[in-house]
Design an enzyme around this catalytic site. Structure first.
Site, short mmCIF file in Angstrom:
data_model
loop_
_atom_site.label_atom_id
_atom_site.label_comp_id
_atom_site.label_asym_id
_atom_site.label_seq_id
_atom_site.Cartn_x
_atom_site.Cartn_y
_atom_site.Cartn_z
CE LYS A 132 -30.93 24.11 105.45
NZ LYS A 132 -29.52 23.56 105.33
CG ASP A 172 -30.82 20.22 105.26
OD1 ASP A 172 -29.88 20.60 105.40
OD2 ASP A 172 -31.64 19.82 106.11
#
Ligand code: NDP
Length: 452
Positions: A132, A172
């Site tokens: 991430k 995201d």
């Protein structure tokens, strides 16, 4: 033979150690607790998993990159943001996970998201590891040119660490099609390579996959439908509360409506909207995706069926289903109590870790079907992996084919979680089922690949 209580004690020690080694990272601690606390039964039953060093390696990222991101605004002022990429685990494939641009981003937030991603990606059954990244940059109120300059500066460092066989970021919070376009353009310029598989969430005309934008929201609704089916019900006629009004929320609302449910809310950080007639998706998309406006504008334009509530809790709106689709820890114990009082039947997490641990326990104790994000929102990363597959084969699939694959993946994830929970004496507990099933797949690969 190790007993469950000995295993629990060992896990408690490890959790204390994680807190010491990773100070001031409450979200990462929360995610680690959430997973490790459910693993005792599988560690007791499968001694090879309790081998010293396996869990210790699992909670330590393989690599963490932090970098400076300088950029100039439209007035020529210089801003300095911080960029992150945490490459957590590549036992199952290249690191895969989104980039988040939001002022609340710090290392602990990225690590919680990267840790969750390991198990989520394992649950899809596809060959993708967990990672991430992101930045504390806030795209709200910035012009397209400012966002472009920021993305170019961000990629000028990030490009060294990513690649189609290494690490494949996606979107995201705060990173959608516009940002992926600017990031991809800069990667292509620096490397002089058309490497479509380096980023997912690309535009359909230049290497993107049909249904990728929809995949997280659609997938979550399919997961909620599977949980209801298990209880002999379906989505038809159910009222739903949805939080957020970004990518995940919009396509959650779209799929709920398509399957005969009635989504009556959406929200952003300014407050929420209730629309008794059901959210008008064309209007919401116009305001959020085209004008990049706030949800109060929706209520202003929609007429008498809708009202805007500044601040407040969207979870006070009575509904059969709740699909949190904004951000972490947005649904706390009070909110869960309110949902239970109003007779909610299922809560399915579109966002990552939106429900606090206390709220999860309350919902489960109250008999509400609870779908944890690492299972329920895995459709997003599965859609990304399908985009990678198309990129590798230099082909593009029809929307119908991608949707069919997505539907199979979500149903398989539901079955896997359900059956794993039963196998470990926790029938109906999707949290335990998802954690153990994801863990087993990653742990087997790590054990086979030696101590690295
Ligand atoms: P978007 O940026 O498209 O939308 C985020 C929405 O959540 C916006 O409405 C935003 O409101 C709201 N929001 C964000 N932060 C806060 C906050 N601190 N307080 C209140 N509201 C907030 O992001 P996505 O829809 O892509 O992501 C939403 C969630 O889903 C995240 O948890 C993400 O990790 C998760 N997720 C996303 C996937 C994807 O494919 N995009 C895949 C799997 C999970 P505002 O504009 O006012 O900030």
């Amino acid at each position: 033979m190790t007993t469950r209580s000995e295993t629990r004690t060992a896990l408690d020690h490890l959790l204390t150690e994680i807190e010491h080694r990773n100070p001031a990272q409450p979200e990462f601690h929360q995610a680690a607790h959430e997973v490790l606390e459910t693993l005792a039964p599988v560690l007791a039953a499968r001694p090879e998993y309790a081998e010293p060093g396996l869990i210790e390696r699992l909670v330590e990222p393989e690599r963490q990159v932090i970098f400076r991101v300088p950029w100039q605004d439209d007035k020529g002022r210089v801003h300095v943001n911080r960029g992150f990429r945490v490459e957590f685990n590549s036992a199952l494939g290249p690191y895969k996970g989104g980039l988040r641009f939001h002022p609340s981003v710090n290392l602990g937030v990225i690590k919680f998201l990267g840790f969750e991603q390991i198990f989520k990606n394992a649950l899809t059954g596809l060959g993708i590891g967990g990672g991430k990244g992101g930045s504390d940059f806030d795209p709200h109120g910035r012009s397209d040119a400012e966002v472009m300059r920021f993305c170019q500066s961000f990629m000028t460092e990030l490009y060294r660490h990513i690649g189609e066989h290494t690490d494949v970021p996606a979107g995201d919070i705060g990173v959608g099609g516009r940002e992926i376009g600017y990031l991809f353009g800069q990667y292509r310029r620096i490397t002089n390579r058309w490497e479509a598989g380096v980023l997912t969430g690309k535009g359909a005309g230049w290497g993107g996959s049909l249904i990728r934008p929809e995949a997280t929201g659609y997938g979550n609704v399919l997961f909620a439908a599977a949980m209801l089916r298990e209880r002999g019900e379906d989505l038809e006629g159910q009222t739903a509360v949805v939080s957020g009004s970004g990518n995940v929320a919009i396509y959650t609302i779209e799929k709920l409506t398509a399957l005969g449910a009635n989504p009556v809310t959406c929200s952003d950080s300014s407050g929420y909207v209730v629309d008794e007639k059901g959210i008008d998706l064309d209007l919401l998309k116009q305001i959020k995706e085209v004008e990049r406006g706030r949800v109060d504008t929706y209520a202003e334009r929609r007429g008498s069926s809708a009202r805007f509530v500044p601040g407040g809790s969207v979870w006070d709106v009575p509904a059969d289903l709740a699909l949190p689709s904004a951000t972490q820890n947005e649904l706390d114990e009070n909110a869960a109590a309110s949902l239970v009082r109003n007779g909610v039947k299922a809560v399915s997490e579109g966002a990552n870790m939106p429900t606090t641990p206390e709220a999860v326990h309350l919902l489960q104790r109250s008999g509400v079907a609870f779908g944890p994000g690492k299972a329920a929102n895995a459709g997003g990363v599965a859609g990304s992996a399908l985009e990678m597959a198309q990129n590798h084969a230099r082909t593009s699939w029809t929307a119908a084919r991608v949707e069919e694959e997505l539907s199979d993946i979500m149903n398989n994830i539901h079955t896997t979680c359900h059956e794993t929970a039963e196998r470990y004496d926790a029938p109906g507990d999707y949290v335990t089922g998802a954690n153990i099933a994801g863990f087993e797949r990653v742990a087997d690969a790590m054990l086979a690949q030696g101590v690295i």
